[in-house]
Design a protein around this motif. Structure first.
Motif, short mmCIF file in Angstrom:
data_model
loop_
_atom_site.label_atom_id
_atom_site.label_comp_id
_atom_site.label_asym_id
_atom_site.label_seq_id
_atom_site.Cartn_x
_atom_site.Cartn_y
_atom_site.Cartn_z
N PHE A 176 6.37 -0.11 52.72
CA PHE A 176 6.28 0.34 51.34
C PHE A 176 6.60 1.82 51.29
O PHE A 176 6.00 2.62 52.02
CB PHE A 176 4.89 0.10 50.74
N ILE A 177 7.57 2.18 50.45
CA ILE A 177 7.92 3.58 50.22
C ILE A 177 7.48 3.95 48.81
O ILE A 177 7.92 3.34 47.83
CB ILE A 177 9.44 3.84 50.36
N GLY A 178 6.59 4.92 48.70
CA GLY A 178 6.14 5.42 47.41
C GLY A 178 6.70 6.81 47.17
O GLY A 178 6.65 7.67 48.06
N ILE A 179 7.23 7.02 45.97
CA ILE A 179 7.85 8.30 45.63
C ILE A 179 7.08 8.94 44.48
O ILE A 179 6.91 8.33 43.42
CB ILE A 179 9.33 8.11 45.22
N SER A 180 6.62 10.17 44.70
CA SER A 180 5.89 10.92 43.67
C SER A 180 6.08 12.40 43.92
O SER A 180 5.71 12.90 44.99
CB SER A 180 4.39 10.57 43.71
N THR A 181 6.65 13.12 42.97
CA THR A 181 6.90 14.55 43.20
C THR A 181 5.60 15.32 43.38
O THR A 181 5.57 16.29 44.13
CB THR A 181 7.73 15.17 42.06
N SER A 182 4.53 14.89 42.73
CA SER A 182 3.24 15.58 42.87
C SER A 182 2.43 15.07 44.04
O SER A 182 1.55 15.77 44.55
CB SER A 182 2.41 15.40 41.59
N GLY A 183 2.69 13.83 44.44
CA GLY A 183 1.87 13.19 45.46
C GLY A 183 0.57 12.66 44.91
O GLY A 183 -0.30 12.23 45.68
N ASN A 184 0.42 12.67 43.60
CA ASN A 184 -0.84 12.28 42.98
C ASN A 184 -0.70 11.22 41.89
O ASN A 184 -1.65 11.00 41.14
CB ASN A 184 -1.53 13.51 42.38
N SER A 185 0.43 10.55 41.79
CA SER A 185 0.61 9.53 40.76
C SER A 185 -0.32 8.35 41.05
O SER A 185 -0.23 7.72 42.10
CB SER A 185 2.05 9.04 40.74
N GLU A 186 -1.19 8.07 40.08
CA GLU A 186 -2.24 7.07 40.30
C GLU A 186 -1.69 5.70 40.69
O GLU A 186 -2.20 5.04 41.60
CB GLU A 186 -3.11 6.95 39.05
N GLY A 187 -0.63 5.27 40.02
CA GLY A 187 -0.06 3.97 40.33
C GLY A 187 0.52 3.90 41.73
O GLY A 187 0.42 2.87 42.41
N ILE A 188 1.10 4.99 42.18
CA ILE A 188 1.66 5.04 43.54
C ILE A 188 0.52 5.07 44.56
O ILE A 188 0.57 4.39 45.59
CB ILE A 188 2.60 6.25 43.70
N LEU A 189 -0.52 5.84 44.28
CA LEU A 189 -1.68 5.88 45.18
C LEU A 189 -2.30 4.50 45.33
O LEU A 189 -2.64 4.07 46.44
CB LEU A 189 -2.71 6.89 44.67
N ASN A 190 -2.44 3.78 44.22
CA ASN A 190 -3.00 2.43 44.28
C ASN A 190 -2.10 1.50 45.08
O ASN A 190 -2.58 0.63 45.82
CB ASN A 190 -3.22 1.88 42.87
N ALA A 191 -0.80 1.68 44.96
CA ALA A 191 0.13 0.85 45.73
C ALA A 191 -0.01 1.12 47.22
O ALA A 191 0.05 0.18 48.03
CB ALA A 191 1.57 1.10 45.27
N PHE A 192 -0.21 2.38 47.60
CA PHE A 192 -0.44 2.68 49.02
C PHE A 192 -1.71 2.01 49.52
O PHE A 192 -1.75 1.48 50.63
CB PHE A 192 -0.51 4.19 49.26
N LYS A 193 -2.74 1.99 48.71
CA LYS A 193 -3.99 1.32 49.10
C LYS A 193 -3.76 -0.17 49.30
O LYS A 193 -4.26 -0.76 50.27
CB LYS A 193 -5.08 1.58 48.05
N SER A 194 -3.00 -0.79 48.41
CA SER A 194 -2.69 -2.22 48.56
C SER A 194 -1.86 -2.46 49.82
O SER A 194 -2.09 -3.44 50.54
CB SER A 194 -1.93 -2.75 47.33
N ALA A 195 -0.92 -1.57 50.09
CA ALA A 195 -0.09 -1.71 51.30
C ALA A 195 -0.96 -1.62 52.56
O ALA A 195 -0.76 -2.38 53.51
CB ALA A 195 1.00 -0.64 51.31
N GLN A 196 -1.92 -0.71 52.55
CA GLN A 196 -2.84 -0.61 53.69
C GLN A 196 -3.63 -1.89 53.87
O GLN A 196 -3.83 -2.35 55.00
CB GLN A 196 -3.78 0.58 53.51
N GLU A 197 -4.09 -2.47 52.76
CA GLU A 197 -4.86 -3.71 52.84
C GLU A 197 -4.03 -4.85 53.40
O GLU A 197 -4.53 -5.68 54.16
CB GLU A 197 -5.42 -4.07 51.46
#
Length: 184
Positions: free
Chosen positions: A110-131
């Motif tokens: 999973f590649i998540g792209i966020s210029t701030s590194g804090n986009s809530e939807g992207i952060l949640n996607a990283f958590k799902s990818a970890q799971e």
């Protein structure tokens, strides 16, 4: 103004070359290992980063520079029925994480792209990818934000200017695609 913008781009690129080449090489290896092991690359971002996700996915499933077989690159930003139903039923913060939960497997990336590194939807996607247990790669900027804690590798563009960060993200995306082309 034009010259100033181009010089700012060049200065950001020089910083990337000076500090991020080893991380970009690691990212290439992550994508190549995923493809070589039969996995797929899932990509997401918001706004301009959504366009970058779609661009990278298209280069994988279509072609980048040379003829090769189609490869599984999937932008999670394109299915309007999934996006709108998930946003309606769960909230926009879950439009990518629900898709990762549904589609990702341990052999995937999973590649998540966020210029701030804090986009809530992207952060949640990283958590799902970890799971799920799949590998995670971030493309961010500024200080990397909360993505630093959630990615196997977070490539942080050394800039606070959104346009410069996005320009480097698509450059890195092209490098990833060139690396995949070199496998074939």
């Amino acid at each position: 103004m034009i010259t100033a913008q181009l010089w700012e781009h060049l200065q950001t690129l020089e910083k990337v070359i000076d500090s991020l080449v080893p991380d970009i090489e690691k990212a290439c290896n992550m994508v190549n290992n995923t493809i070589s092991n039969g996995g797929k690359v899932l990509i997401a971002g918001n706004g301009g980063s959504a366009a970058d996700a779609q661009h990278i996915a298209a280069e994988l499933s279509g072609r980048f520079l040379k003829e090769r077989k189609a490869l599984p690159g999937i932008a999670l930003t394109t299915d309007t029925s999934a996006l709108t139903s998930i946003a309606n039923d769960y909230g926009y913060a879950y439009v990518f994480s629900r898709q990762v939960e549904a589609l990702a497997r341990p052999e995937d990336l999973f590649i998540g792209i966020s210029t701030s590194g804090n986009s809530e939807g992207i952060l949640n996607a990283f958590k799902s990818a970890q799971e799920v247990g799949c590998a995670t790669l971030g493309l961010s900027g500024r200080d990397g934000g909360k993505m630093n804690e959630l990615c196997d590798l977070n490539i942080v563009i050394p800039s606070d200017v959104t346009a410069r960060i996005q320009e480097m993200h698509i450059t890195i995306g092209h490098i990833l695609c060139k690396s995949v082309d070199d496998l074939f």
